[in-house]
Structures are given as structure tokens and as C-alpha cells.
Enzyme design. Sequence first.
Site, PDB file in Angstrom:
ATOM      1  N   SER A 223       0.947  -0.964   0.098  1.00 21.78           N
ATOM      2  CA  SER A 223      -0.007  -0.150   0.054  1.00 21.78           C
ATOM      3  C   SER A 223       0.917   1.311   0.159  1.00 21.78           C
ATOM      4  CB  SER A 223      -0.932  -0.124   1.170  1.00 21.78           C
ATOM      5  OG  SER A 223      -1.443   1.297   1.459  1.00 21.78           O
ATOM      6  N   LYS A 224       0.520   2.284  -0.822  1.00 23.11           N
ATOM      7  CA  LYS A 224       1.509   3.284  -0.904  1.00 23.11           C
ATOM      8  C   LYS A 224       1.158   4.222   0.417  1.00 23.11           C
ATOM      9  CE  LYS A 224      -2.667   5.854  -3.185  1.00 23.11           C
ATOM     10  NZ  LYS A 224      -2.634   6.715  -4.436  1.00 23.11           N
ATOM     11  N   ARG A 225       0.017   4.072   1.150  1.00 21.84           N
ATOM     12  CA  ARG A 225      -0.029   4.712   2.388  1.00 21.84           C
ATOM     13  C   ARG A 225       0.851   4.200   3.591  1.00 21.84           C
ATOM     14  NH1 ARG A 225      -4.962   4.367   0.132  1.00 21.84           N
ATOM     15  NH2 ARG A 225      -5.480   2.480   1.021  1.00 21.84           N
ATOM     16  N   ARG A 226       1.585   2.939   3.290  1.00 27.56           N
ATOM     17  CA  ARG A 226       2.237   2.083   4.453  1.00 27.56           C
ATOM     18  C   ARG A 226       3.517   1.571   3.812  1.00 27.56           C
ATOM     19  NH1 ARG A 226      -1.365  -1.832   5.012  1.00 27.56           N
ATOM     20  NH2 ARG A 226      -0.387  -3.179   3.323  1.00 27.56           N
ATOM     21  N   VAL A 229       6.292   1.964  -2.224  1.00 26.84           N
ATOM     22  CA  VAL A 229       6.051   1.211  -3.598  1.00 26.84           C
ATOM     23  C   VAL A 229       6.188   1.937  -4.937  1.00 26.84           C
ATOM     24  CG1 VAL A 229       4.099   0.323  -2.131  1.00 26.84           C
ATOM     25  CG2 VAL A 229       3.516   2.319  -3.451  1.00 26.84           C
TER      26      VAL A 229
END
Length: 453
Positions: A223-226, A229
Site C-alpha cells: 500500500s502506498k500509504r504504508r 511502492v
Amino acid sequence: MFHVGGARSALYNWATARQRGGKFVLRIEDTDAARNREEWTEGIISALAAVGISKADPAFEGPYFQSENEVRHREASARLHEADLAYYCDCTREQVTERTGSQQLGYDGFCRDRGLGFEAGRALRFRTPDNGATVVVDLIRGNPEFPNSAIEDFVIARGDGSPVFLLANVVDDLDEGITQVIRGEEHLSNTPKQQLLWRALGAEPPVWAHLPVIVNEKRQKLSKRRDKVALEDYLAEGYLPEAMVNYLMLLGWGPKDDVEIRPYAELERLFRVEDVNGSSAFFDVKKLTAFNGEYIRALSVERFVAACAPWLAAPQAPWRAEAFDPALFATVAGLAQTRISVLSEITAYVDFLFLDEPVRDEASWAKAMKEGAADLLRAARRRMADAEWEAQALKTVLEETATEAGLKLGKAQAPIRVAVTGRTVGLPLFESLEALGRERTLLRLDKALAELV
């Protein structure tokens, strides 16, 4: 930013197209204005080029822009309506929920037979067959079947007449002659709807291949939030494009001889999408870093020097521009090349050569500068003052100093290294001293002694 999962999908498409003398088609699906900017399109093209998918290659076609094909999308929705394969609906989500008693249940087909015509605010829904099943021919997942009764009458055009993604995608695929689609498994749930649209428009759907999801060390989808990536972030950190390509190709697939590190030309020749594993693929940054180290060590020294260039100048480099000496860097480049796994690490290995004062790691200083360190530094400095300034001669000097102090050479090196480079880990000590020069080395030893006294 270009997701590493997207890069893997692109590479698998690229390999498949080139193997078969086909075309890799780049389409920018830009109908959402809020998510569409020219610089983002250029970013996609440059990211593809970085992993070897070049517009200059005869196998590359595009980019096409979905927004430029809206007339064809609208024509298709009109054809489906005229053929009674789609109908207009004025139901709101609240009305559907009230009738079905659940927000989770899909559309209930209320407007199927009401005979509504186009009017602003009315969506156009595809009339899904009541019986039978839609079979998806998938090279990775076999032939999964989806009962048509479980597929709701889905929207293909919004209340303003603009087509939704599902229809636009199918029309574009038809117009661009797409015969095979290799994409992430998150799109598998859309595939039966797209197949129904293909056949409703009088065409056979393409062959599909839905790639396994890429997960992190906790087995969570990247995930790009975590997670980190973006392909660009890895390249900016100093991962070589060749290493990234090699590693990404192996996320879910591998050559049958189990030889993992090999040039892309070989990977392309060996790749078969049918051999991709359907299980999730772990994005192992440690393994990627190990791959990258192998690729770095395989470079010629000249190519390594050139590859390091972005990290030897502002804003990455902490030294003044005029302090950097390319010739001096070249003398130690080969030594650094065997030690780093990511190009950005080069700065910390050589900064002591180009800074007025070394960057001191306090933990290293505390560990090395214990009782007896001052006496060792003083004795080594006395011998070095008149020594031949060459690595082997300097090693002999310190060996003699260590013997006199009753120490092994390894123990004697630590205070010298920290005084001169600021750290306990770095390039070979004696080659570092030779590169730094007599005057600067002695000055740093003197400063360290002044602090210890």
C-alpha cells in the site's frame, strides 16, 4: 508515482508481446480529470523507459488517451441500448436499499422493464443474462466461472451520459486490437462484466492473465500509504534499473533452472505467463538489495563511477561542490564498489575525503576511544609523520605500533579509523589514509588527541 506492481505487470506484458512479435499497448486512462495531469503521464512513460520499455522500440504502441475516444464510448452505449441490452434507471442508492433491506445487496433490477428513455440523471445499466455462467479464460487461474445470476445489472453510463470505466475499457480494447490482458488480480472481479460487454458488442474477449497480489513482510497487500511502492523512489535511492527489472520479473515467476540473477534478455526468452504462480508474491526488500549489490559489483569501475554521480553532488552530497575531486574519488571507487548494496550508500563511504571535518558517529567514538586510545594515536602519529605514504607501508607502521602496545592489528585500527573517518565501518583503512594524504591525516589525529587529553 509508478507502483512496483504496475511495473511488474508492464514487464510481463512487454516480455509476452516481444516474444510473439506483438505490440505492447500503453493506454492512459485519463477520464478522471482530478487524477490526470500531463506530468504524471510523462512520469509513467519515463518510468517505463527506466525499466527498458521504450517508446523507441518497435514493440511499443501508444500512448493512447482514453479521453480522446469518448465519442466511440457513447456510440457503444447507444448501440447496447438500441439492442435492448441496456436500459435507463432512475433509482437512487437509498431507494434500492429500502427495497432490498440491505446496503450490501446489489441492484434489484427494478427499472428493467419500465422502458425509460434518456433523461439527465438517469444511469444506463447493462442487462445481465438471468441464466448461465460467464467463464473467464485465465492463463494463471484456470477457467473460473461466475454465475450470471450473481452479477447485478451494472451501470455502463452515468446520469450525464458519460461512459464508466468498464465500458470505456472494453471499447478501447476493441479499437486497439487487444488480444491479451495481463493485469493484477484485483481486476478479476470486473472481468466477467467486461466479457459480457465484449460479447454484447459482437466480439470475442481477449485471453486474460490475472497476476498474484504483491505483499509486504506481514503478508499485507503493498500500500502506498504504508509501504514504499513507487519505482521512482527505489531508483532515486540507488537501485539499478537492471536489478529492479530482474527482481520484479521474479515476483510470482521464476526460470525452471532456478538461476535468478540473469540479464533481462534471458528472462524475456524464458518467461511464460502460464507459469506464473497464483499465490501472493512477497516483495522482499532485503532480497532486492542483495540483487542490487550483485549488479553493482558486476559493473566496470568506469560505469560504477558514472552511476554514483547523482550522489556525489548537491543536494545528496554534504560537501562543498569545489571540495569534490573526481580523480581522488576514482582512486577509491573500486574499493567502495565491493562494499555497497545501494548507490546512495556511496556518500557515507567517501565523505571523509571531501569534508573539512569527518562526520563523527558518537557511538563509534565512544567505543573506539577508550583507555589507551590516546597513547596508541600518539605513537601511530609519531611513526606516520616520517613514513612512506603508501597503504602497505602505513599498515606496517600500525602493525609495529600495535605490537608495541600489546594489541592485535584489528584493535589498533579502530581509534585511527574513527579519528580519521568518523566511523568504525568504511573503506579499507590504509587505502583510506593513502587517499586522504599525510597532512590531513595527521591533522585529524592531532584533533582527536586534543579531545582525549
